[in-house]
Write a protein that holds these residues in place. Structure first.
Motif, mmCIF file in Angstrom:
data_model
loop_
_atom_site.group_PDB
_atom_site.id
_atom_site.type_symbol
_atom_site.label_atom_id
_atom_site.label_comp_id
_atom_site.label_asym_id
_atom_site.label_seq_id
_atom_site.Cartn_x
_atom_site.Cartn_y
_atom_site.Cartn_z
ATOM 1 N N ALA A 144 -8.997 47.403 14.251
ATOM 2 C CA ALA A 144 -8.214 46.701 15.188
ATOM 3 C C ALA A 144 -7.966 45.346 14.888
ATOM 4 O O ALA A 144 -6.997 44.592 15.088
ATOM 5 C CB ALA A 144 -8.310 47.274 16.642
ATOM 6 N N PHE A 145 -9.293 44.713 14.837
ATOM 7 C CA PHE A 145 -9.228 43.084 14.743
ATOM 8 C C PHE A 145 -9.621 42.810 13.375
ATOM 9 O O PHE A 145 -9.979 41.689 13.268
ATOM 10 C CB PHE A 145 -10.250 42.759 15.842
ATOM 11 C CG PHE A 145 -9.687 43.227 17.321
ATOM 12 C CD1 PHE A 145 -8.513 42.953 17.755
ATOM 13 C CD2 PHE A 145 -10.487 44.023 17.847
ATOM 14 C CE1 PHE A 145 -8.103 43.364 18.930
ATOM 15 C CE2 PHE A 145 -10.065 44.426 19.075
ATOM 16 C CZ PHE A 145 -8.675 44.220 19.974
ATOM 17 N N GLY A 146 -9.440 43.447 12.310
ATOM 18 C CA GLY A 146 -9.545 42.900 10.885
ATOM 19 C C GLY A 146 -10.515 42.634 10.220
ATOM 20 O O GLY A 146 -10.791 41.830 9.508
ATOM 21 N N LEU A 208 -18.982 33.266 24.695
ATOM 22 C CA LEU A 208 -17.873 33.676 23.413
ATOM 23 C C LEU A 208 -16.554 32.737 23.255
ATOM 24 O O LEU A 208 -16.081 32.640 22.387
ATOM 25 C CB LEU A 208 -17.400 35.232 23.553
ATOM 26 C CG LEU A 208 -16.367 35.807 23.043
ATOM 27 C CD1 LEU A 208 -16.839 35.840 21.656
ATOM 28 C CD2 LEU A 208 -15.962 37.177 23.302
ATOM 29 N N ALA A 209 -16.117 32.229 24.596
ATOM 30 C CA ALA A 209 -14.928 31.691 24.723
ATOM 31 C C ALA A 209 -14.947 30.310 23.921
ATOM 32 O O ALA A 209 -14.061 29.580 23.783
ATOM 33 C CB ALA A 209 -14.490 31.519 26.156
ATOM 34 N N ALA A 257 -15.517 44.453 20.277
ATOM 35 C CA ALA A 257 -14.048 44.278 20.482
ATOM 36 C C ALA A 257 -13.707 43.020 21.012
ATOM 37 O O ALA A 257 -13.071 42.200 20.337
ATOM 38 C CB ALA A 257 -13.425 45.300 21.262
ATOM 39 N N LEU A 258 -14.593 42.284 22.103
ATOM 40 C CA LEU A 258 -14.194 41.169 22.586
ATOM 41 C C LEU A 258 -14.496 40.044 21.384
ATOM 42 O O LEU A 258 -13.891 39.201 21.461
ATOM 43 C CB LEU A 258 -15.160 40.930 23.916
ATOM 44 C CG LEU A 258 -14.569 41.945 25.122
ATOM 45 C CD1 LEU A 258 -15.953 42.016 25.960
ATOM 46 C CD2 LEU A 258 -13.415 41.098 25.768
ATOM 47 N N HIS A 261 -11.889 40.171 18.501
ATOM 48 C CA HIS A 261 -10.771 39.717 19.070
ATOM 49 C C HIS A 261 -10.658 38.252 19.051
ATOM 50 O O HIS A 261 -9.621 37.602 18.688
ATOM 51 C CB HIS A 261 -10.121 40.440 20.091
ATOM 52 C CG HIS A 261 -9.109 39.739 20.800
ATOM 53 N ND1 HIS A 261 -9.143 38.768 21.976
ATOM 54 C CD2 HIS A 261 -7.702 40.069 20.828
ATOM 55 C CE1 HIS A 261 -8.043 38.348 22.433
ATOM 56 N NE2 HIS A 261 -7.095 39.027 21.594
ATOM 57 N N ARG A 264 -10.626 36.630 15.552
ATOM 58 C CA ARG A 264 -9.670 37.038 14.653
ATOM 59 C C ARG A 264 -8.417 36.162 15.242
ATOM 60 O O ARG A 264 -7.547 35.763 14.416
ATOM 61 C CB ARG A 264 -9.436 38.497 14.517
ATOM 62 C CG ARG A 264 -8.321 38.786 13.831
ATOM 63 C CD ARG A 264 -8.537 38.577 12.234
ATOM 64 N NE ARG A 264 -7.617 39.592 11.596
ATOM 65 C CZ ARG A 264 -6.321 39.041 11.032
ATOM 66 N NH1 ARG A 264 -6.015 38.013 11.795
ATOM 67 N NH2 ARG A 264 -5.370 40.097 10.541
ATOM 68 N N PHE A 265 -8.286 36.288 16.655
ATOM 69 C CA PHE A 265 -7.014 35.977 17.124
ATOM 70 C C PHE A 265 -7.014 34.998 18.005
ATOM 71 O O PHE A 265 -6.030 34.022 18.474
ATOM 72 C CB PHE A 265 -6.464 37.141 17.844
ATOM 73 C CG PHE A 265 -5.824 38.253 16.778
ATOM 74 C CD1 PHE A 265 -4.943 38.148 15.913
ATOM 75 C CD2 PHE A 265 -6.498 39.355 16.686
ATOM 76 C CE1 PHE A 265 -4.545 38.884 14.869
ATOM 77 C CE2 PHE A 265 -6.049 40.528 16.126
ATOM 78 C CZ PHE A 265 -5.073 40.204 15.047
ATOM 79 N N VAL A 266 -8.270 34.382 18.449
ATOM 80 C CA VAL A 266 -8.217 33.215 19.518
ATOM 81 C C VAL A 266 -9.105 31.932 18.980
ATOM 82 O O VAL A 266 -8.451 30.839 19.282
ATOM 83 C CB VAL A 266 -8.860 33.834 20.791
ATOM 84 C CG1 VAL A 266 -8.855 32.757 22.052
ATOM 85 C CG2 VAL A 266 -8.257 34.854 21.309
#
Lengths: 269, 269
Positions: A144-146, A208-209, A257-258, A261, A264-266
């Protein structure tokens, strides 16, 4: 055109590979594996690494599946059986009425798989994941997250186990994976191929953020109870997922997943 | 001090509520529920909404569990049985050797539960979640990321089903939840209590990473196949989780985790 072979006798020897599916799951199938359900069959037939050997379908499923199996090679027969015969052979009520037998691809070399990743790259590395539900969920989330590849240490279960494939929604068939030898150095291997090892752990140095995206990033997760071993954590960047007070763990597929994601996207590079 | 009652006869009537646990799970227990395992027992005994009625422990577990059950009221007996007797009563090998029978709390009123949330607030609303694994995972993630309540529409399964409690790691016992009546208007209810309804959907107008945090936020998720109904989506802000090309869905508990983590720990108000 596929070769359609109706079978009415549950003792027909051609169905031997489908006999007692659950018990066979536990002992392995010497280079073969079983996949089940329409979504997974679609993924199996769309990829080229693992070759279909045969299908076993409940007769009533054939009409709907004809377009899907139209391209199947003639040497991979499609056995058609009444539902009751199929249930008797596989050993439990197989409501979906769709099973496939396939030959697993030759194992990939971990270093070669990592070397083949483009830059930027994102991979997932698994340590001691012994639960097939979690294994399936991890592959689903990797796809899902490549994530371009999944590495497994020697303590991980088989992603091509029937239930793991099902929970992965077929991603275990399409996302390339490679297994390390017992004792092989995961962190050293990742670094040798230019990957920054990012270990998810409650004992984190980075939230993580706040994590920037390395050009080549490897997310490493371990089993929920014991977590990742100390000697591995000491050699990685330790990344933490914040949680509400009183809660001390996440499901490992959710944690992965976190992280995937975010990377990959943030995250920014 | 708890009341310890050794039982050697699998037909002892005092064990009736524990008989054939799996079959009973399917028909319900008229205001009672079963919880299993040490972690869940710890959560059950630490909360006050659902009252323990009795425990059934394999004898060999007692020594380790004595500190945990020391505070149990005398009117909630602890039945102690040999492992083989316990297995015979519950109807399958119960390796953990720990079962509890508890009385479910009076149902909460959805509007009152929402009104009782402080500001800022984060809640999770579930539509048509019929799978107990997913239900458990959703509660686990709600607790991990600090959702103060869970709302269930009439199409959701029971969070106090044994397997859902286990997968939730006990969060189904501690995170307050309320069930809407059939046909009750979820979006209207949320808005009436000042919550912004944020529906997760592939047909999104806002990407999760760009979502600011409303003072009172409600994450709404639906079942994986059909997703949320159109008439509900039309009345919510639709939030999307980006995915790699070729992948079109996430597990619902994973999707909820990503949204709750973002709102609780990443998004700005």
């Amino acid at each position: 055109m596929p070769t359609l072979i109706p079978i009415a006798d549950p003792d027909d020897v051609r169905l031997e590979p489908y006999r007692a599916v659950r018990e066979r799951d536990l002992v392995g199938r010497q280079g073969l594996f079983i996949a089940e359900g329409e979504v997974v069959l679609r993924m199996l037939l769309a990829q080229t690494r693992h070759a279909p050997v045969s299908l076993l379908l409940a007769e009533k499923r054939l009409a709907k599946l004809e377009p899907l199996i139209a391209g199947l090679a003639p040497e991979a027969p499609v056995y058609l059986a009444p539902q009751a015969v199929m249930d008797a052979v596989v050993g439990f009520p197989i409501h979906r009425g769709i099973l496939a037998l396939a030959r697993r691809a030759e194992p990939l070399d971990p270093a070669a798989l990592l070397a083949a990743q483009p830059t930027p790259a994102l991979v997932l590395a698994l340590v001691g994941i012994a639960n097939h539900d979690n294994m399936g969920g991890l592959f689903r989330n990797a796809a899902a997250f490549g994530a371009g590849a999944v590495l497994l240490d020697a303590g991980c279960c088989d992603p091509l186990y029937r239930k793991a494939i099902r929970v992965s929604v077929g991603a275990a068939l399409t996302t390339p994976f490679a297994r390390l030898a017992p004792g092989e150095d995961l962190v050293g291997l990742l670094r040798s191929q230019g990957f920054e090892p990012l270990a998810l752990s409650p004992r984190a140095e980075t939230a993580l953020a706040d994590l920037a995206r390395p050009a080549r990033a490897a997310v490493i997760v371990g089993p929920e109870g014991p977590g990742l071993p100390d000697d591995l954590l000491a050699r990685c960047r330790r990344v933490g997922i914040p949680m509400a007070s009183g809660v001390d763990s996440l499901n490992v597929a959710v944690a992965a997943a976190l992280a995937l994601h975010h990377l990959r996207f943030v995250a920014r590079g």
